[in-house]
Design a protein around this motif. Structure first.
Motif, PDB file in Angstrom:
ATOM      1  N   ASP A   1       0.810  -1.141   0.028  1.00 40.58           N
ATOM      2  CA  ASP A   1      -0.047  -0.037   0.110  1.00 40.58           C
ATOM      3  C   ASP A   1       0.802   1.486   0.000  1.00 40.58           C
ATOM      4  OD1 ASP A   1       0.859  -0.769   2.625  1.00 40.58           O
ATOM      5  OD2 ASP A   1      -0.953   0.266   3.466  1.00 40.58           O
ATOM      6  N   GLU A   2       2.190   1.131   0.394  1.00 38.89           N
ATOM      7  CA  GLU A   2       3.131   2.325   0.447  1.00 38.89           C
ATOM      8  C   GLU A   2       3.801   2.373  -1.107  1.00 38.89           C
ATOM      9  OE1 GLU A   2       5.743   2.195   3.641  1.00 38.89           O
ATOM     10  OE2 GLU A   2       4.127   1.602   4.986  1.00 38.89           O
ATOM     11  N   TYR A   3       3.411   1.303  -2.017  1.00 38.63           N
ATOM     12  CA  TYR A   3       4.012   1.572  -3.476  1.00 38.63           C
ATOM     13  C   TYR A   3       2.972   1.320  -4.535  1.00 38.63           C
ATOM     14  CZ  TYR A   3       8.223   0.794  -0.603  1.00 38.63           C
ATOM     15  OH  TYR A   3       9.277   0.860   0.366  1.00 38.63           O
ATOM     16  N   GLY A   4       1.719   1.803  -4.098  1.00 36.82           N
ATOM     17  CA  GLY A   4       0.998   1.934  -5.273  1.00 36.82           C
ATOM     18  C   GLY A   4      -0.145   0.999  -5.386  1.00 36.82           C
ATOM     19  N   PHE A   5      -0.312   0.045  -4.482  1.00 33.58           N
ATOM     20  CA  PHE A   5      -1.572  -0.833  -4.403  1.00 33.58           C
ATOM     21  C   PHE A   5      -2.252  -0.399  -3.362  1.00 33.58           C
ATOM     22  CE2 PHE A   5       2.234  -3.564  -5.950  1.00 33.58           C
ATOM     23  CZ  PHE A   5       1.406  -4.422  -6.721  1.00 33.58           C
ATOM     24  N   GLU A   6      -3.602  -0.950  -3.444  1.00 37.44           N
ATOM     25  CA  GLU A   6      -4.519  -0.449  -2.604  1.00 37.44           C
ATOM     26  C   GLU A   6      -4.604  -0.803  -1.101  1.00 37.44           C
ATOM     27  OE1 GLU A   6      -9.506  -0.671  -2.321  1.00 37.44           O
ATOM     28  OE2 GLU A   6      -8.308  -0.593  -4.177  1.00 37.44           O
ATOM     29  N   ASN A   7      -4.087  -2.177  -1.059  1.00 37.25           N
ATOM     30  CA  ASN A   7      -3.988  -2.783   0.182  1.00 37.25           C
ATOM     31  C   ASN A   7      -2.478  -3.366   0.601  1.00 37.25           C
ATOM     32  OD1 ASN A   7      -6.843  -2.909   1.077  1.00 37.25           O
ATOM     33  ND2 ASN A   7      -7.045  -4.124  -0.615  1.00 37.25           N
ATOM     34  N   TYR A   8      -2.079  -3.586   1.795  1.00 37.54           N
ATOM     35  CA  TYR A   8      -0.608  -3.799   2.182  1.00 37.54           C
ATOM     36  C   TYR A   8      -0.257  -5.344   1.401  1.00 37.54           C
ATOM     37  CZ  TYR A   8      -2.207  -7.341   5.703  1.00 37.54           C
ATOM     38  OH  TYR A   8      -2.761  -8.281   6.232  1.00 37.54           O
ATOM     39  N   ASP A   9      -1.212  -6.230   1.438  1.00 39.84           N
ATOM     40  CA  ASP A   9      -1.048  -7.500   1.039  1.00 39.84           C
ATOM     41  C   ASP A   9      -1.327  -7.715  -0.485  1.00 39.84           C
ATOM     42  OD1 ASP A   9      -3.746  -7.362   1.386  1.00 39.84           O
ATOM     43  OD2 ASP A   9      -3.872  -9.350   2.248  1.00 39.84           O
ATOM     44  N   ASP A  10      -1.725  -6.637  -1.437  1.00 38.31           N
ATOM     45  CA  ASP A  10      -2.074  -7.010  -2.776  1.00 38.31           C
ATOM     46  C   ASP A  10      -0.853  -7.236  -3.539  1.00 38.31           C
ATOM     47  OD1 ASP A  10      -4.737  -6.206  -2.073  1.00 38.31           O
ATOM     48  OD2 ASP A  10      -4.481  -4.202  -2.964  1.00 38.31           O
ATOM     49  N   ALA A  11       0.265  -7.149  -3.185  1.00 34.11           N
ATOM     50  CA  ALA A  11       1.629  -7.517  -4.107  1.00 34.11           C
ATOM     51  C   ALA A  11       1.658  -8.957  -3.981  1.00 34.11           C
ATOM     52  CB  ALA A  11       2.859  -6.711  -3.841  1.00 34.11           C
TER      53      ALA A  11
END
Length: 74
Positions: free
Chosen positions: A53-63
């Motif tokens: 979420d700090e790198y452009g994803f909506e949620n912290y676990d999306d990557a």
């Protein structure tokens, strides 16, 4: 072979050594990248994957979710 993966701007960024070999934002793109280049058994994953979420994803676990879903397809 892919040696390093990081989360960046809502996408996964793939490296071979220090060279960026591509990016992907969907499960299909990610699976294609992995199938095309392969993943080294000692492939490292950046800590950005844990804080997506700090790198452009909506949620912290999306990557991680993107990566794991792609791995199931490969």
């Amino acid at each position: 072979m892919i040696t390093f993966i990081t989360a960046k701007n809502g996408s996964l960024e793939f490296f071979k050594g220090e060279t960026v070999i591509g990016t992907s934002a969907t499960v299909k793109e990610t699976a294609a990248m992995i199938a095309t280049h392969g993943i080294e058994s000692g492939c490292n994953l950046s800590s950005s994957m844990d804080f997506a979420d700090e790198y452009g994803f909506e949620n912290y676990d999306d990557a991680w979710n993107l990566f794991e879903a792609a791995m199931e397809l490969v």
